[in-house]
Design an enzyme around this catalytic site. Structure first.
Site, PDB file in Angstrom:
ATOM      1  CE  LYS A  53      -4.172  -1.107  -0.038  1.00  0.00           C
ATOM      2  NZ  LYS A  53      -4.910  -0.752  -0.696  1.00  0.00           N
ATOM      3  CB  SER A 111     -10.194  -0.624   9.078  1.00  0.00           C
ATOM      4  OG  SER A 111     -10.657  -1.911   8.042  1.00  0.00           O
TER       5      SER A 111
END
Lengths: 339, 339
Positions: free
Chosen positions: A58, A83
């Site tokens: 990411k 989350s």
């Protein structure tokens, strides 16, 4: 083949991303395992994004998004909701650029993931655990601060950032004939597909999608239907693979992804065990989904001729540290199943 | 300094071992972690023997022992007894040389470890779970077959083989000021001490020893007493660290090991969690003992000035695969402790 210039993200976008993120992200190693080669009947090459900064791929999209901002815009900071791994990645990318970050997380997010965000100097903003609350809280932060929203997958910069995995992987293993990529919102597979097919048009891109206990594989369903099919969120052990394709990722997935292999919960768990036991590296369930696909009967039946196959080990953030010594001592006993 | 030529193993033995095992063992990578550097207050270098063939350093000593045999002796095969990594290593070394191997294992050895031995084409011989039964069964095999016994630690060839870790580690990280080595029978630490001090006399060798729940740290006690102290087998989660120093390893440990850091069960478990969570690699409890020592208050108090410290991640054979999907799905839920 259709004209790829019509797609929302181009090889050039990915090449620009590669230059932008190069100072900030790791070139991750490619691992191999003779045991997994034997089990799959191929030569498998594992792109170990588990060793990436922040523990998942990411950071590539987050850095591309954060470092592309003009200075005056960046000065107002960035905001994201997540989350999981995207939240920590945005916090880290902002820290690297030296700008403020706000991260909105559902209040049921495990303490360990909240702690990871704090590691990068960001205090998470808690909200109710619904998508509406997440988006409303982000919007409020944007209004107050003028911060730029960093989408987890449905943006050109995010997709192009994740696509740098594809460039890197083909540089490391030019003989790849296919790449298996876990799919969720589709940011990673879209970026990799654009990059890899841009360089090597013959390469096949195969999505690994958990069907979930509620049989909710939307990528497989959408590809089969030829249009974006709405399905409920999958109930799956792969907590990082619960998003749905977006307006930018679906057209890329529709055009460039050659096949979707759906994997069961049991296959994911078995793959995760196998990777940890044989390769001695830690993957989260979402990171094991591609390996589950590589070992599946679907793969064997539908792609018998593929030799060199790449698999993305996309994340390794497993919550070991919330366990107590008592838990571990029980866990480390030989289980009844072993005797 | 005392004259090291009087010790049972010399630097030359280790250098010969390095040449002998080079075609058969991996040069394992050295890992680093900024998180663990911060926690320890040093620059830590982790020698990742978890990626070694067979999943632990044991293949080094086993290959050195097996490939040193003259052809006519080797033709009768080798025999070993072990409940763990040494058994698999001897089976693999014999397979590599193309000679028969017999491996005696206590019948309570987990199925997964028995399966690892079968992977190398050897059917384990089961015996009662006592040292007497293991030795008697080995002796019977030797009588029948003329096989050569391969000791797990108390032999010049085994010690010299394990010592190749020390040679390799100093080639990879010449600035090392100390190496922390988990200790059990003492084969690995003796070999590393002979090699590392032979090349760089100023280097410190520090043993990491689990005290066990029964407070049975024999290396620490023996070093303190200046003579080999007999203590019961430690009751510890470190299943690979339950042997006792031998007649060849004790004199080397006495002379060349500079300090013994004892670690508690809780410290080992915490270190194991930390390695798996932060470094994304799998270590077995015995492999985490050195990291526990590196992070301990004893290390901080007794060795404040050390900068570059090496730590051996000696094994990564954790029994994940005997767990069922149900177990994993429960395990992968966020635990109550996290919220």
């Amino acid at each position: 083949m259709a004209d790829s210039t019509a797609l929302p993200v181009s090889l050039q976008d990915v090449e620009e991303a590669a230059g932008r993120v190069a100072p900030w992200v790791h070139t991750t190693p490619v691992l191999t395992s003779s045991t997994l080669d034997e089990l799959s009947g191929r030569r498998l090459h594992f792109k170990a994004e588990i060793f990436q900064r922040g523990g998942s791929f990411k950071i590539r999209g987050a850095c591309n998004s954060v470092f592309a901002l003009p200075d005056d815009v960046a000065a107002h900071g960035v905001v994201a909701h997540s989350s999981g791994n995207h939240a920590a990645a945005v916090a880290l990318a902002a820290k690297l650029r030296g700008i403020p970050a706000q991260v909105v997380v559902p209040k049921d997010t495990p303490a360990i993931k909240q702690a990871a965000i704090r590691t990068y100097g960001v205090e998470p903003i808690l909200c109710e655990p619904t998508m509406e609350a997440r988006e409303a809280t982000c919007a409020a932060v944007q209004q107050q601060t003028g911060a730029t929203f960093v989408p987890p997958f449905n943006s050109v910069l995010t997709i192009a950032g994740q696509g740098t995995i594809g460039l890197e992987f083909l540089q490391q293993v030019p003989e790849l004939e296919a790449i298996i990529v876990p799919v969720s919102g589709g940011g990673m597979i879209s970026g990799i597909a654009v990059a890899a097919k841009g360089i090597k048009p013959s390469i096949r891109i195969i999505a690994a999608e958990p069907a979930g206990r509620n049989d909710a594989a939307d990528v497989a369903a959408s590809k089969a239907a030829g249009q974006l099919v709405q399905l409920p969120k999958p109930a799956t052990i792969c907590d990082g693979l619960q998003a749905r394709l977006g307006s930018l990722t679906w057209p890329i997935v529709q055009r460039l992804v050659d096949d979707v292999v759906t994997v069961s919960e049991e296959e994911v768990v078995a793959a995760m065990q196998l990777i940890m036991e044989r390769m001695k590296v830690v993957v989260e369930p979402s990171g094991a989904a591609g390996v589950a696909a590589a070992l599946s009967s679907q793969m064997r039946e539908r792609h018998p001729g593929l030799g060199h196959v790449g698999v993305i080990l996309c994340g390794g953030n497993v919550d070991f540290c919330s366990r107590t010594p008592d838990f571990w001592q029980r866990w480390l006993q030989p289980s009844p199943a072993a005797s």
